[in-house]
Enzyme design. Structure first.
Site, PDB file in Angstrom:
ATOM      1  N   ASN A 158       0.890  -1.283   0.102  1.00 51.16           N
ATOM      2  CA  ASN A 158      -0.047   0.307   0.090  1.00 51.16           C
ATOM      3  C   ASN A 158       0.963   1.258  -0.013  1.00 51.16           C
ATOM      4  O   ASN A 158       1.490   1.643   1.153  1.00 51.16           O
ATOM      5  CB  ASN A 158      -0.797   0.009   1.213  1.00 51.16           C
ATOM      6  CG  ASN A 158      -1.784   1.086   1.322  1.00 51.16           C
ATOM      7  OD1 ASN A 158      -1.950   1.883   0.586  1.00 51.16           O
ATOM      8  ND2 ASN A 158      -2.937   0.922   2.373  1.00 51.16           N
ATOM      9  N   ARG A 174      -2.755  -2.066  -3.245  1.00 53.01           N
ATOM     10  CA  ARG A 174      -3.994  -1.102  -3.011  1.00 53.01           C
ATOM     11  C   ARG A 174      -3.817  -0.248  -3.978  1.00 53.01           C
ATOM     12  O   ARG A 174      -2.981   0.521  -4.008  1.00 53.01           O
ATOM     13  CB  ARG A 174      -3.970  -0.856  -1.892  1.00 53.01           C
ATOM     14  CG  ARG A 174      -5.214  -0.197  -1.596  1.00 53.01           C
ATOM     15  CD  ARG A 174      -5.182   0.257   0.059  1.00 53.01           C
ATOM     16  NE  ARG A 174      -6.550   0.960   0.093  1.00 53.01           N
ATOM     17  CZ  ARG A 174      -6.651   1.813   1.147  1.00 53.01           C
ATOM     18  NH1 ARG A 174      -5.686   2.236   2.023  1.00 53.01           N
ATOM     19  NH2 ARG A 174      -8.031   2.609   1.350  1.00 53.01           N
ATOM     20  N   HIS A 199     -12.925   2.592   0.178  1.00 57.96           N
ATOM     21  CA  HIS A 199     -12.983   1.482   1.112  1.00 57.96           C
ATOM     22  C   HIS A 199     -13.626   0.361   0.668  1.00 57.96           C
ATOM     23  O   HIS A 199     -14.152  -0.445   1.498  1.00 57.96           O
ATOM     24  CB  HIS A 199     -13.533   2.024   2.661  1.00 57.96           C
ATOM     25  CG  HIS A 199     -13.233   3.130   3.201  1.00 57.96           C
ATOM     26  ND1 HIS A 199     -13.703   4.075   3.850  1.00 57.96           N
ATOM     27  CD2 HIS A 199     -11.800   3.490   3.311  1.00 57.96           C
ATOM     28  CE1 HIS A 199     -12.880   4.927   4.634  1.00 57.96           C
ATOM     29  NE2 HIS A 199     -11.810   4.514   4.134  1.00 57.96           N
ATOM     30  N   ARG A 244     -11.746  15.478   7.844  1.00 60.99           N
ATOM     31  CA  ARG A 244     -12.600  15.730   6.478  1.00 60.99           C
ATOM     32  C   ARG A 244     -13.958  16.048   6.869  1.00 60.99           C
ATOM     33  O   ARG A 244     -14.524  15.387   7.714  1.00 60.99           O
ATOM     34  CB  ARG A 244     -12.637  14.449   5.442  1.00 60.99           C
ATOM     35  CG  ARG A 244     -11.295  14.453   4.657  1.00 60.99           C
ATOM     36  CD  ARG A 244     -11.126  13.186   3.853  1.00 60.99           C
ATOM     37  NE  ARG A 244     -10.361  12.109   4.345  1.00 60.99           N
ATOM     38  CZ  ARG A 244     -10.364  10.862   4.186  1.00 60.99           C
ATOM     39  NH1 ARG A 244     -11.253  10.381   3.100  1.00 60.99           N
ATOM     40  NH2 ARG A 244      -9.481  10.095   4.687  1.00 60.99           N
ATOM     41  N   GLU A 253      -8.050  -5.670   5.619  1.00 57.56           N
ATOM     42  CA  GLU A 253      -8.154  -5.234   4.212  1.00 57.56           C
ATOM     43  C   GLU A 253      -6.745  -6.051   3.601  1.00 57.56           C
ATOM     44  O   GLU A 253      -6.838  -6.235   2.516  1.00 57.56           O
ATOM     45  CB  GLU A 253      -7.509  -3.522   4.009  1.00 57.56           C
ATOM     46  CG  GLU A 253      -9.032  -2.770   4.452  1.00 57.56           C
ATOM     47  CD  GLU A 253      -8.915  -1.588   4.335  1.00 57.56           C
ATOM     48  OE1 GLU A 253      -8.519  -0.801   5.328  1.00 57.56           O
ATOM     49  OE2 GLU A 253      -9.321  -0.795   3.247  1.00 57.56           O
TER      50      GLU A 253
END
Ligand code: AMP
Length: 402
Positions: A14, A95, A184, A245, A388
Site C-alpha cells: 500500500n 492497493r 474503502h 474531512r 484489508e
C-alpha cells in the site's frame, strides 16, 4: 510418506505519497508472516519498521524515493527474514485507490493497466500517482511474480444508477467522469461477506449496512452481497464526518468562501480535507482525545461528537430506507471496533426501526467478531474487525489462480 504442503504467501503493498506499508500474508489463515512500514520517503531522514512476530527491526536513514524504500524492505526480508522465497511468495497485491470507470475488479498489472491508473490520477491526485510509483518499483524489483491491482472503488462500480449519479448537467458529468465511485470498497466487501458467514446467514438473502469508521469513514448499503449505495462519492470527501474531512456539506459553502473569504481552490481543498471533521470542530482528529475533551467539559468537543454520531445515524436511517429491511449492521475499523460510545450514540433511539443495541454486549473494545444487539433486535448488530490485507490477498489470488 506425505510431505507438508508448500508454503504460499502474498505480499500486499500500500504505497502512499511518502510511505510504503506492506504485509506478507499467509492466505490459509490471513495471518501476517511479516509486516512493516517505510515512512517519510523523500523527506531527509526516513524511518523503516519491519515486524516478524514479536521481533521489531527499526532503521532511520534517508529514503530518497519509493525505489529506495522498497529496496530497503527487500533487504530487510533478506537480512532479518523471512526469506520471500522460503515464504513461497506467489504474487504481489497492490492497493489502488481509484479505479474510476475502468475497473470493476482486481486485475493483473501490465503496461496498459499502469497507463490506465495514471490516466485516472485527476480523480485521485494524492493517491493514484503514489500507488503507481509503488507498482512500478515493485514490478522492477520483483519481476518474477505476478502483480495485481486491487481497487478501492471496484466494489461500488455497479451501484444502481440512482445511487451513482449526481444531479448535475449530464454533459458536464460525462465529460469530467463525475459520478459516485465510493472508496474503502475492499473493506466493505470483506466485512459484508465475512459477517454473513459469521452469522451463518446466506449472503444472497442478507441486507447489511457496513459502517467503516476509521480516520477516514464511510457507510455502505449491501443487498445480497451487492453494494447498492455508499457514502463516499467522486472522492473520499463525501459522507460521514471523519478525522480531518468534513463529509457532506452544502456545496454553496465553497462558493460562499471563494467569493467572500478570498479562498482559492487549494484553500478550500485544504479546509475540507485537512482542517475539518473532528479536527476542525474539536481540535483533535483522534476520538480518544475528543472523548477526553468531552470529559473535561469542552463544549466544542461535545458538539463535534454530536455532529459525528448524528451523521452516522442519518446514514443508518437512509440506508434502512434504501434496503427496506436491515438484517445486519456491522461496525468496523479503528473507531467502529474500539469505540463503544460512538456505537451507542449512533444507534440510540432506533428501536422503532428494529435496531436495539445491548449496553453490556456493546461495552469495550472488540478484537474478534462480536454480536452487540439484544436478543429481540430485528437487526443483528455486530462489530467485525476489518482485514484489508487479507481481502487484498484473496482478491490477488483470485486473479493469479483464475
Ligand atoms: P483506522 O483509520 O481504522 O486505523 O482508525 C484510526 C482511528 O481509530 C483513530 O484516529 C481513533 O479515532 C480511532 N481509535 C483507535 N483506537 C481507539 C480506541 N481505543 N478508542 C476509540 N477510538 C479509537
Amino acid at each position: 510418506m506425505t510431505t507438508a504442503p508448500a508454503r504460499r504467501s502474498v505480499l500486499v503493498v500500500n504505497s502512499g505519497s511518502s510511505s510504503i506499508k506492506y504485509q506478507l500474508v499467509d492466505p490459509s489463515d490471513g495471518s501476517a508472516i511479516a509486516s512493516g512500514i517505510v515512512e517519510r520517503i523523500g523527506e531527509g531522514e526516513g524511518t523503516v519498521k519491519h515486524e516478524v512476530g514479536d521481533a521489531v527491526t527499526r532503521r532511520e536513514l534517508p529514503v530518497p524515493d519509493h525505489g529506495a524504500g522498497l529496496r530497503l524492505v527487500l533487504s530487510l526480508f533478506d537480512e532479518v527474514g523471512p526469506s520471500l522465497a522460503d515464504a513461497g511468495i506467489v504474487a504481489v497485491g497492490h492497493r489502488v485507490v481509484q479505479g474510476g470507470p475502468l475497473f470493476d475488479g482486481p486485475v493483473l498489472i501490465d503496461a496498459q493497466v499502469e497507463r490506465q491508473i495514471d490516466e485516472l490520477a485527476p480523480l485521485a491526485p494524492l493517491h493514484n500517482p503514489a500507488n503507481l510509483t509503488g507498482i512500478r518499483v515493485a514490478r522492477e524489483l520483483l519481476p518474477d511474480v505476478p502483480h495485481v491491482a486491487v481497487f478501492d472503488t471496484a466494489f461500488f462500480h455497479h451501484l444502481p444508477e440512482a445511487a451513482a449519479t449526481y444531479a448535475i448537467d449530464r454533459d458536464v458529468a460525462a465529460q469530467y467522469q463525475i459520478r459516485r465511485y465510493g472508496a474503502h470498497g475492499t473493506s466493505h466487501q470483506y466485512v459484508s461477506t465475512a459477517v454473513a458467514e459469521f452469522l451463518d446467514r446466506p449472503l444472497e438473502h442478507t441486507n447489511t449496512i457496513v459502517l467503516h469508521l476509521g480516520n477516514g469513514a464511510s457507510a455502505s448499503a449491501v443487498r445480497g452481497g451487492q453494494a447498492v449505495d455508499t457514502s463516499m462519492g467522486l472522492t473520499p470527501l463525501e459522507g460521514l464526518v471523519m478525522g480531518t474531512r468534513s463529509g457532506d456539506i452544502d456545496p454553496a459553502v465553497l462558493i460562499h468562501l471563494m467569493r467572500n473569504a478570498d479562498m482559492s481552490v487549494d484553500d478550500v481543498d485544504d479546509l475540507l480535507n485537512r482542517r475539518s471533521g473532528l479536527k476542525g470542530m474539536a481540535g483533535e482528529n483522534d476520538l480518544r482525545a475528543v472523548h477526553q475533551l468531552v470529559e473535561d467539559g469542552d463544549p466544542a468537543a461535545r458538539t463535534a461528537l454530536g455532529v459525528y454520531t448524528h451523521r452516522i445515524k442519518k446514514y443508518v436511517g437512509a440506508y434502512a430506507a434504501v434496503l427496506g429491511r436491515v438484517d445486519v449492521i456491522a461496525f468496523t475499523a479503528g473507531v467502529g471496533e474500539n469505540d463503544d460510545i460512538v456505537r451507542a450514540l449512533s444507534l440510540a433511539g432506533l428501536a422503532p426501526l428494529g435496531i436495539e443495541l445491548d449496553v453490556e454486549r456493546n461495552a469495550g473494545r472488540k478484537k474478534v467478531p462480536t454480536i452487540i444487539s439484544t436478543d429481540t433486535s430485528r437487526t443483528t448488530i455486530v462489530v467485525y474487525p476489518t482485514n484489508e490485507e487479507l481481502a487484498i490477498t484473496r482478491l490477488t489470488l483470485q486473479v493469479v489462480e483464475s
